[in-house]
Design a protein around this motif. Structure first.
Motif, PDB file in Angstrom:
ATOM      1  N   SER A  53      12.677   4.364  -7.638  1.00 38.96           N
ATOM      2  CA  SER A  53      12.006   5.422  -6.876  1.00 38.96           C
ATOM      3  C   SER A  53      10.537   5.542  -7.277  1.00 38.96           C
ATOM      4  N   ALA A  54      10.203   5.182  -8.503  1.00 40.63           N
ATOM      5  CA  ALA A  54       8.800   5.199  -8.936  1.00 40.63           C
ATOM      6  C   ALA A  54       7.981   4.192  -8.126  1.00 40.63           C
ATOM      7  N   ALA A  55       8.603   3.091  -7.742  1.00 39.52           N
ATOM      8  CA  ALA A  55       7.908   2.086  -6.940  1.00 39.52           C
ATOM      9  C   ALA A  55       7.607   2.615  -5.541  1.00 39.52           C
ATOM     10  N   ILE A  56       8.480   3.465  -5.015  1.00 36.87           N
ATOM     11  CA  ILE A  56       8.230   4.090  -3.707  1.00 36.87           C
ATOM     12  C   ILE A  56       6.965   4.935  -3.779  1.00 36.87           C
ATOM     13  N   GLN A  57       6.853   5.737  -4.835  1.00 38.74           N
ATOM     14  CA  GLN A  57       5.659   6.567  -4.984  1.00 38.74           C
ATOM     15  C   GLN A  57       4.422   5.697  -5.152  1.00 38.74           C
ATOM     16  N   ALA A  58       4.537   4.614  -5.901  1.00 36.92           N
ATOM     17  CA  ALA A  58       3.410   3.696  -6.074  1.00 36.92           C
ATOM     18  C   ALA A  58       3.004   3.102  -4.722  1.00 36.92           C
ATOM     19  N   LEU A  59       4.001   2.764  -3.887  1.00 35.73           N
ATOM     20  CA  LEU A  59       3.701   2.238  -2.561  1.00 35.73           C
ATOM     21  C   LEU A  59       2.934   3.263  -1.741  1.00 35.73           C
ATOM     22  N   TYR A  60       3.388   4.504  -1.722  1.00 30.53           N
ATOM     23  CA  TYR A  60       2.699   5.535  -0.945  1.00 30.53           C
ATOM     24  C   TYR A  60       1.282   5.745  -1.457  1.00 30.53           C
ATOM     25  N   ASN A  61       1.115   5.740  -2.775  1.00 25.74           N
ATOM     26  CA  ASN A  61      -0.223   5.891  -3.349  1.00 25.74           C
ATOM     27  C   ASN A  61      -1.118   4.724  -2.952  1.00 25.74           C
ATOM     28  N   ALA A  62      -0.564   3.509  -3.049  1.00 24.08           N
ATOM     29  CA  ALA A  62      -1.332   2.315  -2.696  1.00 24.08           C
ATOM     30  C   ALA A  62      -1.682   2.322  -1.210  1.00 24.08           C
ATOM     31  N   TRP A  63      -0.698   2.659  -0.367  1.00 23.67           N
ATOM     32  CA  TRP A  63      -0.937   2.681   1.078  1.00 23.67           C
ATOM     33  C   TRP A  63      -2.033   3.684   1.435  1.00 23.67           C
ATOM     34  N   TYR A  64      -1.979   4.848   0.799  1.00 23.72           N
ATOM     35  CA  TYR A  64      -2.995   5.873   1.061  1.00 23.72           C
ATOM     36  C   TYR A  64      -4.372   5.399   0.597  1.00 23.72           C
ATOM     37  N   GLU A  65      -4.424   4.840  -0.597  1.00 24.91           N
ATOM     38  CA  GLU A  65      -5.703   4.360  -1.130  1.00 24.91           C
ATOM     39  C   GLU A  65      -6.283   3.261  -0.238  1.00 24.91           C
ATOM     40  N   TRP A  66      -5.448   2.296   0.144  1.00 27.90           N
ATOM     41  CA  TRP A  66      -5.889   1.247   1.065  1.00 27.90           C
ATOM     42  C   TRP A  66      -6.345   1.870   2.386  1.00 27.90           C
TER      43      TRP A  66
END
Length: 75
Positions: A53-66
């Motif tokens: 689930s931590a990877a999901i949050q990392a994905l959302y953070n990365a997607w937002y930053e991108w």
């Protein structure tokens, strides 16, 4: 600023020492990573099936930053 795909952007984040960097390193080593996809749902489905689930949050953070750099932050 030219448009850069999410995967290309994420690949460039491998040296980061945070969750986004971890995700980038995972992506490079994951032979099943959705390489040609452009929608957040494709990536999140793959991560939900294969990562924590931590990877999901990392994905959302990365997607937002991108997105703030290349897509005006739209999810």
């Amino acid at each position: 600023m030219g448009r850069v795909s999410f995967n290309a952007w994420l690949r460039r984040q491998q040296t980061r020492k945070d969750a986004v960097g971890d995700l980038a390193r995972d992506m490079v080593n994951d032979r099943c990573w959705p390489r040609r996809k452009r929608k957040l749902g494709c990536f999140s489905t793959h991560i939900r099936q294969n990562y924590s689930s931590a990877a999901i949050q990392a994905l959302y953070n990365a997607w937002y930053e991108w997105g703030t750099q290349y897509r005006d932050g739209r999810l």
